[in-house]
Scaffold this motif. Structure first.
Motif, PDB file in Angstrom:
ATOM      1  N   PHE A  10       0.836  -1.202   0.000  1.00 30.60           N
ATOM      2  CA  PHE A  10       0.000   0.000   0.000  1.00 30.60           C
ATOM      3  C   PHE A  10       0.872   1.254   0.000  1.00 30.60           C
ATOM      4  O   PHE A  10       0.621   2.203  -0.752  1.00 30.60           O
ATOM      5  CB  PHE A  10      -0.914   0.023   1.234  1.00 30.60           C
ATOM      6  CG  PHE A  10      -2.154  -0.793   1.100  1.00 30.60           C
ATOM      7  CD1 PHE A  10      -3.227  -0.333   0.344  1.00 30.60           C
ATOM      8  CD2 PHE A  10      -2.274  -2.018   1.730  1.00 30.60           C
ATOM      9  CE1 PHE A  10      -4.388  -1.080   0.225  1.00 30.60           C
ATOM     10  CE2 PHE A  10      -3.430  -2.773   1.623  1.00 30.60           C
ATOM     11  CZ  PHE A  10      -4.494  -2.301   0.861  1.00 30.60           C
ATOM     12  N   LYS A  11       1.892   1.260   0.837  1.00 28.50           N
ATOM     13  CA  LYS A  11       2.760   2.425   0.967  1.00 28.50           C
ATOM     14  C   LYS A  11       3.392   2.782  -0.380  1.00 28.50           C
ATOM     15  O   LYS A  11       3.351   3.947  -0.809  1.00 28.50           O
ATOM     16  CB  LYS A  11       3.859   2.163   1.999  1.00 28.50           C
ATOM     17  CG  LYS A  11       4.802   3.330   2.195  1.00 28.50           C
ATOM     18  CD  LYS A  11       5.916   2.977   3.185  1.00 28.50           C
ATOM     19  CE  LYS A  11       6.902   4.137   3.333  1.00 28.50           C
ATOM     20  NZ  LYS A  11       8.014   3.797   4.243  1.00 28.50           N
ATOM     21  N   LYS A  12       3.971   1.802  -1.057  1.00 25.15           N
ATOM     22  CA  LYS A  12       4.621   2.051  -2.343  1.00 25.15           C
ATOM     23  C   LYS A  12       3.625   2.540  -3.391  1.00 25.15           C
ATOM     24  O   LYS A  12       3.920   3.449  -4.177  1.00 25.15           O
ATOM     25  CB  LYS A  12       5.310   0.773  -2.834  1.00 25.15           C
ATOM     26  CG  LYS A  12       6.544   0.378  -2.030  1.00 25.15           C
ATOM     27  CD  LYS A  12       7.160  -0.905  -2.570  1.00 25.15           C
ATOM     28  CE  LYS A  12       8.404  -1.303  -1.782  1.00 25.15           C
ATOM     29  NZ  LYS A  12       8.991  -2.569  -2.278  1.00 25.15           N
ATOM     30  N   THR A  13       2.434   1.928  -3.402  1.00 22.23           N
ATOM     31  CA  THR A  13       1.411   2.310  -4.378  1.00 22.23           C
ATOM     32  C   THR A  13       0.917   3.728  -4.122  1.00 22.23           C
ATOM     33  O   THR A  13       0.795   4.535  -5.055  1.00 22.23           O
ATOM     34  CB  THR A  13       0.227   1.324  -4.319  1.00 22.23           C
ATOM     35  OG1 THR A  13       0.695   0.001  -4.588  1.00 22.23           O
ATOM     36  CG2 THR A  13      -0.843   1.691  -5.341  1.00 22.23           C
ATOM     37  N   ILE A  14       0.648   4.041  -2.876  1.00 20.77           N
ATOM     38  CA  ILE A  14       0.159   5.376  -2.526  1.00 20.77           C
ATOM     39  C   ILE A  14       1.209   6.437  -2.840  1.00 20.77           C
ATOM     40  O   ILE A  14       0.890   7.533  -3.310  1.00 20.77           O
ATOM     41  CB  ILE A  14      -0.262   5.419  -1.045  1.00 20.77           C
ATOM     42  CG1 ILE A  14      -1.535   4.571  -0.841  1.00 20.77           C
ATOM     43  CG2 ILE A  14      -0.511   6.858  -0.589  1.00 20.77           C
ATOM     44  CD1 ILE A  14      -1.939   4.391   0.604  1.00 20.77           C
TER      45      ILE A  14
END
Length: 216
Positions: free
Chosen positions: A40-44
């Motif tokens: 999630f962190k990388k995508t966001i």
């Protein structure tokens, strides 16, 4: 715009073009259930870097989420996104309403819903039910009579005709991480016994059936 996690990188250019044309972009990240926080962190971070998205959604595409999982993702969004976010539910396991209420109470201020739950396969959270719950939280400030009449009239007849809604097969598929379009395809044949469909689901659970493949 709806996209899987692995597709975000490839649509950044398109997001920028659409934003430049004057549109406001809502991006829905599909199949968000049970993904690790780091994903999630990388995508966001990629989405934020594009400077194109106004509102970010996470979706329970296979209908397998629980309220606890919904809350976990809401906390991740509040940690890394910092802006408005939304939730798109599916009702394969009968948890769409509980998940929406959990999302609402943990920061999601956009919730998708459809009258009579109209949607692919098991469908989505029902507008008339979700609004009833929200109306109670808002001291019954809204007049829901028109929605009730529409749900129990026109849309009830549509549901009978097109046969969407939760079922045992959608429930099992969600638990086994099987894309619901497999269930739709199987049921369209209208010739398989319950025993045979259960066997098919067991076979599908042994492959990567989270994405639908018509050839398979």
């Amino acid at each position: 715009i709806a996209a899987h996690f692995h597709e975000i990188e490839s649509i950044i250019k398109a997001l920028k073009i659409i934003k430049k044309l004057g549109y406001e972009i809502i991006l829905n990240i599909m199949q968000s259930a049970y993904k690790k926080e780091n994903i999630f962190k990388k995508t966001i971070e990629k989405v934020k870097k594009s400077k194109s998205v106004k509102l970010l959604y996470f979706a329970d595409s296979l209908g397998s989420m629980t309220p606890d999982e919904t809350i976990r993702i809401c906390k991740i969004f509040k940690k890394y996104w910092k802006k408005d976010f939304g939730f798109h539910s599916h009702d394969n396991c009968g948890d769409a309403l509980s998940n929406c209420l959990a999302a609402k109470s943990h920061g999601a201020n956009w919730l998708d819903c459809t009258i009579q739950g109209m949607g692919r396969g098991a469908g989505n959270v029902k507008t008339e039910i979700l609004l009833t719950e929200i109306n109670e939280l808002n001291k019954n400030r809204y007049n829901l009579k028109p929605i009730y009449e529409l749900a129990e009239g026109t849309f009830k007849n549509l549901k009978k005709k097109f046969k969407w809604g939760s079922s045992l097969y959608y429930y099992i598929a969600a638990k086994k991480n099987i894309h619901p379009t497999y269930i739709q395809s199987i049921q369209q044949e209208d010739k398989y016994s319950t025993e045979y469909i259960i066997k098919l689901l067991d076979q599908l659970s042994k492959i990567n059936a989270g994405s639908f493949d018509q050839n398979y």
